[in-house]
Design a protein around this motif. Structure first.
Motif, short mmCIF file in Angstrom:
data_model
loop_
_atom_site.label_atom_id
_atom_site.label_comp_id
_atom_site.label_asym_id
_atom_site.label_seq_id
_atom_site.Cartn_x
_atom_site.Cartn_y
_atom_site.Cartn_z
N ASN A 190 31.23 -59.78 100.59
CA ASN A 190 30.04 -60.12 99.85
C ASN A 190 29.84 -59.02 98.59
O ASN A 190 29.65 -59.60 97.43
N ALA A 191 30.40 -58.05 98.77
CA ALA A 191 30.28 -57.05 97.75
C ALA A 191 31.48 -57.25 96.61
O ALA A 191 31.17 -56.88 95.32
N GLN A 206 40.21 -55.66 93.38
CA GLN A 206 40.82 -54.71 93.88
C GLN A 206 40.28 -53.44 93.84
O GLN A 206 40.13 -52.70 94.84
N ALA A 207 39.73 -53.33 92.81
CA ALA A 207 38.81 -52.01 92.63
C ALA A 207 37.65 -51.68 93.37
O ALA A 207 37.43 -50.73 94.21
N LEU A 208 36.95 -52.89 93.59
CA LEU A 208 35.71 -52.93 94.37
C LEU A 208 35.93 -52.87 95.95
O LEU A 208 35.42 -52.23 96.81
N VAL A 209 37.11 -53.53 96.29
CA VAL A 209 37.51 -53.46 97.45
C VAL A 209 37.90 -52.03 98.00
O VAL A 209 37.77 -51.48 99.01
N LEU A 260 31.53 -44.24 93.21
CA LEU A 260 32.29 -45.69 93.21
C LEU A 260 31.82 -46.12 91.75
O LEU A 260 30.77 -46.89 91.68
N PRO A 261 32.62 -45.77 90.91
CA PRO A 261 32.18 -46.39 89.52
C PRO A 261 32.47 -47.86 89.21
O PRO A 261 31.49 -48.19 88.53
N THR A 262 33.03 -48.62 89.67
CA THR A 262 33.25 -50.09 89.76
C THR A 262 31.91 -50.56 90.42
O THR A 262 31.25 -51.43 89.61
N HIS A 263 31.50 -49.99 91.51
CA HIS A 263 30.04 -50.67 92.17
C HIS A 263 29.10 -50.32 91.21
O HIS A 263 28.13 -51.25 91.18
#
Length: 296
Positions: free
Chosen positions: A183-184, A211-214, A280-283
């Motif tokens: 979901n994220a 990939q970055a979020l995971v 978590l910069p991408t999030h």
């Protein structure tokens, strides 16, 4: 006659997944009542089950009561959007020993809302229900669903006999976290780029974002549980491929001008990261971008 093991269930949030859950509960013999502000009425919901072998239509008759007319509730299923959880729970009266099943995206939406002695059961489902556009709900996939949180309740086996692929998880965190990461990644990226799930696999820039979020999410969960495998990308890509034509719930919320569930999904990861001293910069960037699309 209602199955005595299941008794009476009230439901907050009889939308797509909530209606499917109400159908299964009713098939198992439970008495079902929806809870919604406004006048009491009966709602007829037409569920269309679209399987590989056949299409079948099953009507659901759901009595709706305003919260103030409800007796103290002993069994409650919460399937509303997570931003509305606190307000919805505040409107109802729960018995001191009430059981509450949370069947929502994300995590943490009911934290602090139940009293000591009241039991929370977490639910996670991979089933998919879409609006057919004519008032009907189209069940496009009946996939695995897990309930968990403490000992298995006495009514569970009676419900599992009528709820396809429903299982009890002694440790609910693994299925919760797998769903959370999917979901994220899928929800905010499809909402921001206004694409169906499968499009995320077709562009190099979106795969890089995935990939970055995971990787950031896996880093948080591995700190929370050193046994977490932290190899979630392939599973997320499989979900995107299997649901390639689907519109995510967050994309649908943006289209509808509604508040999203980003805080219970990516926001939950950011909260845990802050507690662990992780960044978590991408999030962070994704959450800010989704909020910018939400109504004021």
């Amino acid at each position: 006659m209602a199955d005595k093991r299941l008794g009476r269930w009230h439901i907050i949030g009889a939308g797509r997944i909530g209606s499917l859950a109400a159908h299964y509960l009713q098939q198992a013999g439970a008495e079902i009542l929806g809870v919604r502000p406004g006048p009491a009425h009966r709602r007829r919901i037409e569920l269309v089950f679209d399987s590989a072998s056949a299409i079948s239509q099953r009507p659901l008759e759901l009595p709706i009561q305003p919260p103030l007319d409800c007796e103290p509730i002993s069994q409650l299923l919460v399937a509303c959007k997570t931003p509305y959880s606190a307000a919805a729970l505040a409107r109802v009266r729960l018995t001191d020993d009430a059981t509450v099943v949370r069947l929502q995206n994300g995590l943490g939406s009911l934290d602090g809302l139940l009293a000591p002695g009241q039991r929370l059961i977490e639910g996670v489902t991979a089933s998919a229900v879409m609006s057919a556009g004519d008032g009907r709900l189209r069940v496009v996939a009946e996939n695995a669903t897990f309930f968990g949180g403490g000992p298995r309740p006495a009514w569970f086996d009676a419900l599992a006999a009528h709820w396809p692929m429903l299982a009890w998880a002694d440790d609910i965190r693994p299925p919760q976290w797998r769903k959370l990461i999917a979901n994220a990644v899928l929800n905010p990226l499809t909402a921001l780029h206004d694409v169906p799930n499968g499009a995320l696999l077709e562009r190099d820039d979106l795969q890089t974002e995935m990939q970055a979020l995971v990787a950031e999410a896996d880093a948080v969960l591995a700190r929370l549980d050193p046994g977490w495998p932290a190899d979630s990308y392939d599973r997320v890509a499989e979900v995107a491929s299997a649901t390639a034509a689907n519109t995510s719930s967050m994309r649908a919320d943006i289209h509808a001008g509604a508040i999203t569930e980003i805080e219970a999904i990516n926001g939950w990861l950011l909260q845990r990261a802050a507690e662990l001293g992780l960044d978590l910069p991408t999030h962070r960037r994704i959450v800010a971008a989704v909020h910018a699309l939400e109504p004021d």
